[in-house]
Design an enzyme around this catalytic site. Sequence first.
Site, PDB file in Angstrom:
ATOM      1  N   ARG A 192      43.933  43.821  -1.685  1.00 56.98           N
ATOM      2  CA  ARG A 192      42.762  43.577  -0.787  1.00 56.98           C
ATOM      3  C   ARG A 192      41.922  44.908  -0.784  1.00 56.98           C
ATOM      4  O   ARG A 192      42.538  45.539  -0.096  1.00 56.98           O
ATOM      5  CB  ARG A 192      42.936  42.772   0.229  1.00 56.98           C
ATOM      6  CG  ARG A 192      41.746  41.889   0.811  1.00 56.98           C
ATOM      7  CD  ARG A 192      42.106  41.457   2.277  1.00 56.98           C
ATOM      8  NE  ARG A 192      41.926  42.187   3.428  1.00 56.98           N
ATOM      9  CZ  ARG A 192      41.686  41.655   4.776  1.00 56.98           C
ATOM     10  NH1 ARG A 192      41.587  40.392   4.885  1.00 56.98           N
ATOM     11  NH2 ARG A 192      41.531  42.628   5.701  1.00 56.98           N
ATOM     12  N   HIS A 212      34.978  37.577   5.607  1.00 56.58           N
ATOM     13  CA  HIS A 212      35.086  36.998   6.851  1.00 56.58           C
ATOM     14  C   HIS A 212      33.843  36.520   7.513  1.00 56.58           C
ATOM     15  O   HIS A 212      33.233  36.852   8.642  1.00 56.58           O
ATOM     16  CB  HIS A 212      35.431  38.595   7.817  1.00 56.58           C
ATOM     17  CG  HIS A 212      36.727  38.152   8.613  1.00 56.58           C
ATOM     18  ND1 HIS A 212      36.362  38.133  10.151  1.00 56.58           N
ATOM     19  CD2 HIS A 212      37.947  37.887   8.558  1.00 56.58           C
ATOM     20  CE1 HIS A 212      37.454  37.650  10.787  1.00 56.58           C
ATOM     21  NE2 HIS A 212      38.629  37.654   9.730  1.00 56.58           N
ATOM     22  N   ARG A 221      43.449  28.617   1.954  1.00 60.03           N
ATOM     23  CA  ARG A 221      44.200  29.486   2.928  1.00 60.03           C
ATOM     24  C   ARG A 221      45.006  29.107   3.945  1.00 60.03           C
ATOM     25  O   ARG A 221      45.530  29.898   4.823  1.00 60.03           O
ATOM     26  CB  ARG A 221      43.386  30.645   3.356  1.00 60.03           C
ATOM     27  CG  ARG A 221      42.454  31.267   2.282  1.00 60.03           C
ATOM     28  CD  ARG A 221      42.736  32.691   1.906  1.00 60.03           C
ATOM     29  NE  ARG A 221      43.010  33.430   3.074  1.00 60.03           N
ATOM     30  CZ  ARG A 221      43.764  34.485   3.458  1.00 60.03           C
ATOM     31  NH1 ARG A 221      44.777  34.400   2.748  1.00 60.03           N
ATOM     32  NH2 ARG A 221      43.770  35.095   4.383  1.00 60.03           N
ATOM     33  N   GLU A 276      36.672  35.877  -0.174  1.00 54.44           N
ATOM     34  CA  GLU A 276      37.541  35.002   0.856  1.00 54.44           C
ATOM     35  C   GLU A 276      36.279  34.834   1.939  1.00 54.44           C
ATOM     36  O   GLU A 276      35.625  35.598   2.386  1.00 54.44           O
ATOM     37  CB  GLU A 276      38.602  35.577   1.479  1.00 54.44           C
ATOM     38  CG  GLU A 276      39.314  34.997   2.635  1.00 54.44           C
ATOM     39  CD  GLU A 276      40.420  35.736   3.131  1.00 54.44           C
ATOM     40  OE1 GLU A 276      40.916  36.709   2.521  1.00 54.44           O
ATOM     41  OE2 GLU A 276      40.607  35.672   4.424  1.00 54.44           O
ATOM     42  N   ASP A 312      37.795  40.090   1.595  1.00 51.18           N
ATOM     43  CA  ASP A 312      37.502  39.134   2.571  1.00 51.18           C
ATOM     44  C   ASP A 312      36.129  39.398   3.046  1.00 51.18           C
ATOM     45  O   ASP A 312      35.940  40.495   3.675  1.00 51.18           O
ATOM     46  CB  ASP A 312      38.521  39.257   3.538  1.00 51.18           C
ATOM     47  CG  ASP A 312      38.579  38.340   4.812  1.00 51.18           C
ATOM     48  OD1 ASP A 312      37.669  37.612   4.519  1.00 51.18           O
ATOM     49  OD2 ASP A 312      39.588  38.271   5.345  1.00 51.18           O
ATOM     50  N   GLU A 323      41.758  29.999   6.280  1.00 48.94           N
ATOM     51  CA  GLU A 323      42.818  30.629   7.419  1.00 48.94           C
ATOM     52  C   GLU A 323      42.417  30.036   8.706  1.00 48.94           C
ATOM     53  O   GLU A 323      43.463  30.072   9.480  1.00 48.94           O
ATOM     54  CB  GLU A 323      42.669  32.109   7.307  1.00 48.94           C
ATOM     55  CG  GLU A 323      41.542  32.733   7.889  1.00 48.94           C
ATOM     56  CD  GLU A 323      41.522  34.234   7.846  1.00 48.94           C
ATOM     57  OE1 GLU A 323      41.883  34.684   6.636  1.00 48.94           O
ATOM     58  OE2 GLU A 323      40.795  34.781   9.003  1.00 48.94           O
ATOM     59  N   TYR A 380      35.051  44.573  10.132  1.00 40.85           N
ATOM     60  CA  TYR A 380      36.310  44.089   9.873  1.00 40.85           C
ATOM     61  C   TYR A 380      36.999  44.471   8.764  1.00 40.85           C
ATOM     62  O   TYR A 380      36.618  44.918   7.884  1.00 40.85           O
ATOM     63  CB  TYR A 380      35.996  42.516   9.395  1.00 40.85           C
ATOM     64  CG  TYR A 380      37.187  41.857   9.083  1.00 40.85           C
ATOM     65  CD1 TYR A 380      38.290  41.281   9.922  1.00 40.85           C
ATOM     66  CD2 TYR A 380      37.491  41.775   7.556  1.00 40.85           C
ATOM     67  CE1 TYR A 380      39.308  40.936   9.337  1.00 40.85           C
ATOM     68  CE2 TYR A 380      38.429  41.126   7.012  1.00 40.85           C
ATOM     69  CZ  TYR A 380      39.521  40.635   7.913  1.00 40.85           C
ATOM     70  OH  TYR A 380      40.639  40.376   7.419  1.00 40.85           O
ATOM     71  N   GLU A 432      49.399  36.394   1.534  1.00 38.45           N
ATOM     72  CA  GLU A 432      49.057  37.505   2.050  1.00 38.45           C
ATOM     73  C   GLU A 432      50.010  38.044   2.659  1.00 38.45           C
ATOM     74  O   GLU A 432      50.906  37.522   3.355  1.00 38.45           O
ATOM     75  CB  GLU A 432      47.612  37.226   2.934  1.00 38.45           C
ATOM     76  CG  GLU A 432      47.286  38.513   3.739  1.00 38.45           C
ATOM     77  CD  GLU A 432      46.194  38.027   4.647  1.00 38.45           C
ATOM     78  OE1 GLU A 432      45.985  36.730   5.113  1.00 38.45           O
ATOM     79  OE2 GLU A 432      45.401  38.907   5.236  1.00 38.45           O
ATOM     80  N   TRP A 443      32.221  36.835  13.813  1.00 42.57           N
ATOM     81  CA  TRP A 443      33.047  38.280  13.406  1.00 42.57           C
ATOM     82  C   TRP A 443      33.812  37.916  12.272  1.00 42.57           C
ATOM     83  O   TRP A 443      34.182  36.951  12.062  1.00 42.57           O
ATOM     84  CB  TRP A 443      33.923  38.503  14.803  1.00 42.57           C
ATOM     85  CG  TRP A 443      34.776  39.800  14.387  1.00 42.57           C
ATOM     86  CD1 TRP A 443      34.370  40.927  14.352  1.00 42.57           C
ATOM     87  CD2 TRP A 443      36.319  39.440  14.179  1.00 42.57           C
ATOM     88  NE1 TRP A 443      35.516  41.533  14.001  1.00 42.57           N
ATOM     89  CE2 TRP A 443      36.635  40.982  13.856  1.00 42.57           C
ATOM     90  CE3 TRP A 443      37.264  38.434  13.955  1.00 42.57           C
ATOM     91  CZ2 TRP A 443      37.844  41.094  13.429  1.00 42.57           C
ATOM     92  CZ3 TRP A 443      38.418  38.870  13.544  1.00 42.57           C
ATOM     93  CH2 TRP A 443      38.829  40.353  13.294  1.00 42.57           C
TER      94      TRP A 443
HETATM   95  C1  GCO Z   1      42.898  37.699   6.853  1.00 42.65           C
HETATM   96  C2  GCO Z   1      42.448  37.436   8.412  1.00 42.65           C
HETATM   97  C3  GCO Z   1      42.621  38.267   9.587  1.00 42.65           C
HETATM   98  C4  GCO Z   1      41.892  37.476  10.718  1.00 42.65           C
HETATM   99  C5  GCO Z   1      43.016  37.456  12.018  1.00 42.65           C
HETATM  100  C6  GCO Z   1      42.499  36.880  13.054  1.00 42.65           C
HETATM  101  O1  GCO Z   1      42.352  37.622   5.950  1.00 42.65           O
HETATM  102  O2  GCO Z   1      43.941  38.247   7.113  1.00 42.65           O
HETATM  103  O3  GCO Z   1      41.048  37.185   8.074  1.00 42.65           O
HETATM  104  O4  GCO Z   1      42.628  39.533   9.402  1.00 42.65           O
HETATM  105  O5  GCO Z   1      41.154  38.242  11.042  1.00 42.65           O
HETATM  106  O6  GCO Z   1      43.981  36.840  11.235  1.00 42.65           O
HETATM  107  O7  GCO Z   1      43.401  36.570  13.887  1.00 42.65           O
HETATM  108 MG    MG Z   2      40.677  36.540   5.933  1.00 48.37          MG
END
Ligand code: GCO
Ligand code: MG
Length: 403
Positions: free
Chosen positions: A148, A213, A284, A237, A211, A263, A160, A340, A403
Amino acid sequence: MPRITAARVIVTCPGRNFVTLKIETEAGVYGLGDATLNGRELAVASYLTDHVIPCLIGRDAHRIEDIWQYLYKGCYWRRGPVTMSAIAAVDTALWDIKGKLANLPLYQLLGGASREGAMVYGHANGATLEATIENALHYKRLGYRAIRLQSGVPGLASTYGVSKDRYFYEPADADLPTENLWSTEKYLRSVPPLFAAAREALGWDVHLLHDVHHRLTPIEAGRLGKDLEPYRPFWMEDAVTAENQDSFRIIRQHTTTPLAVGEIFNSIWDCKQLIEQQLIDYIRATVVHAGGITHLRRIAAFADMHNVRTGCHGATDLSPVCLAAALHFDISVPNFGVQEYMRHTAETDAIFPHGYTFNDGMMHPGDAPGLGVDLDEVLAGNYPYQRAYLPVNRLEDGTLFSW
Ligand code: GCO
Ligand code: MG
């Protein structure tokens, strides 16, 4: 029957907080389940201690499905991250117990291995494009087949996925939420050059992931997906927030870049439309936040009917107990995609001794009975809970953003 005699929650903070449920049975066998919900850990700890554990004592630990239904339907207030993480912890611990009593690794109870190992992706990141590529090359040398890429955005102080430490990334980094600044325009300019440079440096034999995010609108995500197409990303993602599942239809109309999401989903209902209408390629959801192995298998079976593969979340806030459970799931489920993998620190690994292994870009859960992971409670006691929050994000004009 192996009657449940006791259960308790162990909270430990070896650099970050982990919440673990331990269920004991009269057979002397115990099981572990991860209940960590990053930034809201004590809510799940209380949910378990105050509301779930009293209902578990005396039950037959073998009746995993019945206990799952009891905790889900029986509490009246269904779903939600706190409830589902608590149910997940119970479910995982019960599967651990069942495996130990059967003297079989958990994946054998899930139908046995469908593959030799689970392909994992590692996190390459850096403050600049060059540093990210250098880090990605390092991951490739370590044997990773999927990497990634997250890079600092020129003109933004932090973002992030970019860590201060070269190998460990811990976003829940402060006693009160830190504030980051965000610019979609600056970000969108920075990602295609990163992927171009990565293909140049790493070649085409490695999967590249990214990602977003949850930071784009559907049409912005469509444009980014299209811009990345020439570099054949494995997935994009969390391109947009997913409360409105229709958003993904717009992205789909504009790009063939595969989409991953889920996630922060905690039940099959969160992904129903996305899966049923084939708006995504990878789901995810993972063990701890999506109701345990029992519920995750249901999600995976539903996904399999719609050509969606799994890609379990595996950030460091998911404890080694969750990672072990995810690996048993990964190697047994027919429609596995990728897992992951962010390495835990040495302190965390010492508290949670485990049998899972990494070799040549693939992970295996090991063949110890049950999950194959333990908890050293004495060591855990040396690291008391410390409040920690994930950051919040604002646009440059001060508007609060995702975020
Ligand atoms: C990822 C996630 C994490 C989250 C985290 C929040 O793809 O691994 O986006 O980085 O930000 O798990 O608690
Ligand atoms: Mg993520």
